[in-house]
Design a protein around this motif. Sequence first.
Motif: not given
Length: 122
Positions: A98-115
């Motif tokens: 999950a990332g605010l706005g429209v993240p352009a790359t994976s580094t711009e996502y703020d929260y991640w699941g466990q996979g």
Amino acid sequence: QVQLVESAGGLVQAGGSLRLSCAASGRTLTSYTMGWFRQTPGKEREFVAHISWRGGSTSYAESVKGRFTISRDFAKSTVYLQMNSLKPEDTAVYYCAAGLGVPATSTEYDYWGQGTQVTVSS
């Protein structure tokens, strides 16, 4: 904070289908984009698809376009990734993010699941 919990992946034969889900909690997602990524050993995390929570606009990697569908359920605060016509090369650990706005790359996502592991056998 946003907590993301993915459903279990699984083992499926080539040509089969699988649906992943990602349940979000912690805050409202109105301003967020929800994404799915995947990663195989030794490779960088790869974008699969994303959907804007508010407007529902979607984007897909070329490698999955026409086979995968991302969707969201407001009532359940859940994002889905329906995967059809699976190929062995789709084998990977899949992550939702999950990332605010429209993240352009994976580094711009703020929260991640466990996979969650998805394995496609030939």
